[in-house]
Design a protein around this motif. Sequence first.
Motif, PDB file in Angstrom:
ATOM      1  N   ILE A 108      -2.416  -2.622   3.944  1.00  0.00           N
ATOM      2  CA  ILE A 108      -3.263  -3.561   3.640  1.00  0.00           C
ATOM      3  C   ILE A 108      -3.589  -3.941   5.265  1.00  0.00           C
ATOM      4  O   ILE A 108      -2.992  -4.336   5.882  1.00  0.00           O
ATOM      5  CB  ILE A 108      -2.533  -4.674   3.184  1.00  0.00           C
ATOM      6  CG1 ILE A 108      -1.919  -4.347   1.648  1.00  0.00           C
ATOM      7  CG2 ILE A 108      -3.332  -5.932   3.000  1.00  0.00           C
ATOM      8  CD1 ILE A 108      -3.148  -4.062   0.710  1.00  0.00           C
ATOM      9  N   TYR A 109      -5.060  -4.039   5.189  1.00  0.00           N
ATOM     10  CA  TYR A 109      -5.486  -4.191   6.583  1.00  0.00           C
ATOM     11  C   TYR A 109      -6.227  -5.516   6.599  1.00  0.00           C
ATOM     12  O   TYR A 109      -6.867  -5.979   5.701  1.00  0.00           O
ATOM     13  CB  TYR A 109      -6.888  -3.075   6.873  1.00  0.00           C
ATOM     14  CG  TYR A 109      -7.322  -3.249   8.028  1.00  0.00           C
ATOM     15  CD1 TYR A 109      -6.861  -2.410   9.397  1.00  0.00           C
ATOM     16  CD2 TYR A 109      -8.513  -3.928   8.235  1.00  0.00           C
ATOM     17  CE1 TYR A 109      -7.275  -2.405  10.493  1.00  0.00           C
ATOM     18  CE2 TYR A 109      -9.343  -4.102   9.648  1.00  0.00           C
ATOM     19  CZ  TYR A 109      -8.585  -3.337  10.631  1.00  0.00           C
ATOM     20  OH  TYR A 109      -9.110  -3.515  12.160  1.00  0.00           O
ATOM     21  N   THR A 111      -1.430  -5.342   7.938  1.00  0.00           N
ATOM     22  CA  THR A 111      -0.147  -6.168   7.775  1.00  0.00           C
ATOM     23  C   THR A 111       1.026  -5.336   7.154  1.00  0.00           C
ATOM     24  O   THR A 111       1.968  -5.910   7.069  1.00  0.00           O
ATOM     25  CB  THR A 111      -0.566  -7.453   6.890  1.00  0.00           C
ATOM     26  OG1 THR A 111      -0.871  -6.845   5.423  1.00  0.00           O
ATOM     27  CG2 THR A 111      -1.586  -8.667   7.271  1.00  0.00           C
ATOM     28  N   SER A 112       0.510  -4.490   6.435  1.00  0.00           N
ATOM     29  CA  SER A 112       1.626  -3.481   6.153  1.00  0.00           C
ATOM     30  C   SER A 112       0.846  -1.997   5.795  1.00  0.00           C
ATOM     31  O   SER A 112      -0.134  -2.102   5.295  1.00  0.00           O
ATOM     32  CB  SER A 112       2.365  -3.974   4.937  1.00  0.00           C
ATOM     33  OG  SER A 112       1.358  -3.984   3.539  1.00  0.00           O
ATOM     34  N   ALA A 113       1.563  -0.888   6.047  1.00  0.00           N
ATOM     35  CA  ALA A 113       0.852   0.299   5.993  1.00  0.00           C
ATOM     36  C   ALA A 113       2.304   1.305   5.847  1.00  0.00           C
ATOM     37  O   ALA A 113       3.290   1.399   6.517  1.00  0.00           O
ATOM     38  CB  ALA A 113       0.004   0.784   6.904  1.00  0.00           C
ATOM     39  N   ASP A 114       1.935   2.121   4.820  1.00  0.00           N
ATOM     40  CA  ASP A 114       2.786   3.627   4.874  1.00  0.00           C
ATOM     41  C   ASP A 114       1.897   4.660   5.135  1.00  0.00           C
ATOM     42  O   ASP A 114       0.903   5.011   4.401  1.00  0.00           O
ATOM     43  CB  ASP A 114       3.580   3.584   3.478  1.00  0.00           C
ATOM     44  CG  ASP A 114       4.562   2.366   3.316  1.00  0.00           C
ATOM     45  OD1 ASP A 114       5.417   2.439   3.789  1.00  0.00           O
ATOM     46  OD2 ASP A 114       4.228   1.468   2.553  1.00  0.00           O
ATOM     47  N   TRP A 115       2.510   5.586   6.063  1.00  0.00           N
ATOM     48  CA  TRP A 115       1.884   6.571   6.124  1.00  0.00           C
ATOM     49  C   TRP A 115       2.978   7.945   6.359  1.00  0.00           C
ATOM     50  O   TRP A 115       4.022   7.890   6.770  1.00  0.00           O
ATOM     51  CB  TRP A 115       1.338   6.889   7.716  1.00  0.00           C
ATOM     52  CG  TRP A 115       0.695   8.065   8.118  1.00  0.00           C
ATOM     53  CD1 TRP A 115      -0.840   8.221   7.844  1.00  0.00           C
ATOM     54  CD2 TRP A 115       1.191   8.853   8.905  1.00  0.00           C
ATOM     55  NE1 TRP A 115      -1.051   9.564   8.590  1.00  0.00           N
ATOM     56  CE2 TRP A 115      -0.105   9.984   8.994  1.00  0.00           C
ATOM     57  CE3 TRP A 115       2.482   9.352   9.378  1.00  0.00           C
ATOM     58  CZ2 TRP A 115       0.388  11.260   9.748  1.00  0.00           C
ATOM     59  CZ3 TRP A 115       2.726  10.668  10.208  1.00  0.00           C
ATOM     60  CH2 TRP A 115       1.617  11.462  10.078  1.00  0.00           C
ATOM     61  N   THR A 116       2.551   8.870   5.354  1.00  0.00           N
ATOM     62  CA  THR A 116       3.428  10.114   5.350  1.00  0.00           C
ATOM     63  C   THR A 116       2.821  11.420   5.550  1.00  0.00           C
ATOM     64  O   THR A 116       1.498  11.434   5.329  1.00  0.00           O
ATOM     65  CB  THR A 116       3.917  10.145   3.615  1.00  0.00           C
ATOM     66  OG1 THR A 116       3.011  10.216   2.830  1.00  0.00           O
ATOM     67  CG2 THR A 116       4.761   8.858   3.606  1.00  0.00           C
ATOM     68  N   ARG A 124       6.247   3.577   8.757  1.00  0.00           N
ATOM     69  CA  ARG A 124       6.148   2.055   8.175  1.00  0.00           C
ATOM     70  C   ARG A 124       5.686   1.292   8.982  1.00  0.00           C
ATOM     71  O   ARG A 124       6.347   0.904   9.953  1.00  0.00           O
ATOM     72  CB  ARG A 124       7.056   1.767   7.323  1.00  0.00           C
ATOM     73  CG  ARG A 124       6.401   0.329   6.460  1.00  0.00           C
ATOM     74  CD  ARG A 124       7.597  -0.044   5.378  1.00  0.00           C
ATOM     75  NE  ARG A 124       7.404  -1.398   4.818  1.00  0.00           N
ATOM     76  CZ  ARG A 124       6.247  -1.657   4.060  1.00  0.00           C
ATOM     77  NH1 ARG A 124       5.505  -0.723   3.323  1.00  0.00           N
ATOM     78  NH2 ARG A 124       5.926  -2.772   3.362  1.00  0.00           N
ATOM     79  N   VAL A 125       4.395   0.544   8.990  1.00  0.00           N
ATOM     80  CA  VAL A 125       4.094  -0.551   9.922  1.00  0.00           C
ATOM     81  C   VAL A 125       3.876  -1.670   9.342  1.00  0.00           C
ATOM     82  O   VAL A 125       3.372  -1.858   8.211  1.00  0.00           O
ATOM     83  CB  VAL A 125       2.896  -0.275  10.939  1.00  0.00           C
ATOM     84  CG1 VAL A 125       3.107   1.094  11.682  1.00  0.00           C
ATOM     85  CG2 VAL A 125       1.767  -0.020   9.846  1.00  0.00           C
ATOM     86  N   ALA A 126       4.089  -2.977   9.984  1.00  0.00           N
ATOM     87  CA  ALA A 126       4.156  -4.361   9.334  1.00  0.00           C
ATOM     88  C   ALA A 126       3.618  -5.256  10.643  1.00  0.00           C
ATOM     89  O   ALA A 126       3.900  -4.979  11.672  1.00  0.00           O
ATOM     90  CB  ALA A 126       5.098  -4.872   8.530  1.00  0.00           C
ATOM     91  N   ALA A 127       2.680  -6.085  10.215  1.00  0.00           N
ATOM     92  CA  ALA A 127       2.600  -7.328  11.395  1.00  0.00           C
ATOM     93  C   ALA A 127       2.479  -8.560  10.494  1.00  0.00           C
ATOM     94  O   ALA A 127       2.059  -8.878   9.466  1.00  0.00           O
ATOM     95  CB  ALA A 127       1.190  -7.010  11.794  1.00  0.00           C
TER      96      ALA A 127
END
Length: 484
Positions: A133-134, A142-147, A172-175
Amino acid sequence: MRRQILMASAALALVCASPALAQEVSASGAESMQQKLTRYLPQDMIDAGLVTVKAASSFYELRFNPTVLIDKAKTGAVQVEGLKPLTAYLRPMPEGTYRIEANDSLDIKGTIDAAPGKNSFTYLVESMKLDGIYDPEILYFTSADWTAKRLAFTSTSSQESVTASVGETAMRVAAEKKDAGTLDITSTGVMKAFAETITGGPSGRVDIGADTVDIDVSLDGARYKVMQELVFFVLDNMHKDKLEAPDAARLKELLRASMPIFDNLTETIKASNVTVGTDKGTFGAAAVSYNLDMNGIAHSTRFGFGFDVEGPKPPAGVLPVAFEGALPERATFKAAVTNLDLAGAVTYLLDNADFTKTEPLTEAQNKEIGRIILPDGSMTVQFEDVSAVSPIYDVHLSGTMLVYPEQKDRHSADVKITMREFDKTVAYLQKNAATVPEFGQAAFGLLMMKGLARDAGGGAQVWDLKVGEDGKVLINGQPLPFQQ
């Protein structure tokens, strides 16, 4: 070429750079988005389709075509095969954000013809997926998953070759917005089945491997609003040879407002079941960790760093048996450089620099910045945990050291050394003194040190050690006999 890549990357970072874009999908919306994305690109790259946006029924298709960068480089030194457009799908969300999804792969081969010879390389990513979610307001997820699965890289030159691979990666990133202008950002991830081989050079062949590599990064209080303005300012002015006075004043204003940039940064990387194969054999460890932390650009900046090794294991036969028994089960080094006046240095820079000139500061002013960072010329090094633990010893050191970078022979220290299992250590050294004569000398030295120690209870011996700038040493407040 470098400038073009920078501009292209910056433009991609501005995807959906206005909340107003979060609306019904339409051709006009796609055109508006593409204009924003290509704002800082050269016109020939725009015309060639480096970045394009198309409207579908319920999403926008964003396509990045890297072959344009190679074609526009206007040089035959770089040859690349396998480049293809990368595609992401942006779905407008009711709250003004975008859900971004991508599913791609890479299989690239190429050569770079540069001194001292031609280099070849390959990149392979069997599959890589992004789902996040950008938020256009913060220009971040605000949240993202990268594999990704099956990552491989090779680089070959006349001097050496490098191959590396990772079986699987997940990030996984989050803000989280803390207030109108700051963010807390976290990033966690794991790489599995890491392997790297370096062939050639002074070491011959080195094989490095790890079962897993865990990554944990957090950034608290990032001043995202003013940093956005600063990035846009740089992009808007990067084509200029020099800044005019109003732009220089604006740059200073933005830099002042960005301080301290962030409140805290922490990063930890831990590799498990590590092996390093050399011509001497294979060295290993149950785990190797690295960490750093920093509290922003402040008047009392602290920069911490450290590493930790668990279960080190040398190749069989490299060390005598007696030395193998003395290896630590765990060794830790954690220290910090403290009391750096980075904020004072930046303030001085902004008060005195003339950004309309090629050289904003004079030589004397540059030296003054160094003096401000280290007001009395000293650097404070804080030893937070320097330790080694094994079945036969348990040693810890903590304290402070002052060093003077401009005066190499000037330094002082105030540290505390704590040693447990003292008698067990001495007994081990004495038992193996016949095999290792140095152990006998070490046992004698420790027994002498025990006479200077203070008993801290629980079998712990403590030495409070002070070393003055004159070289005089105090142990638990008492001078050494030969220095009296």
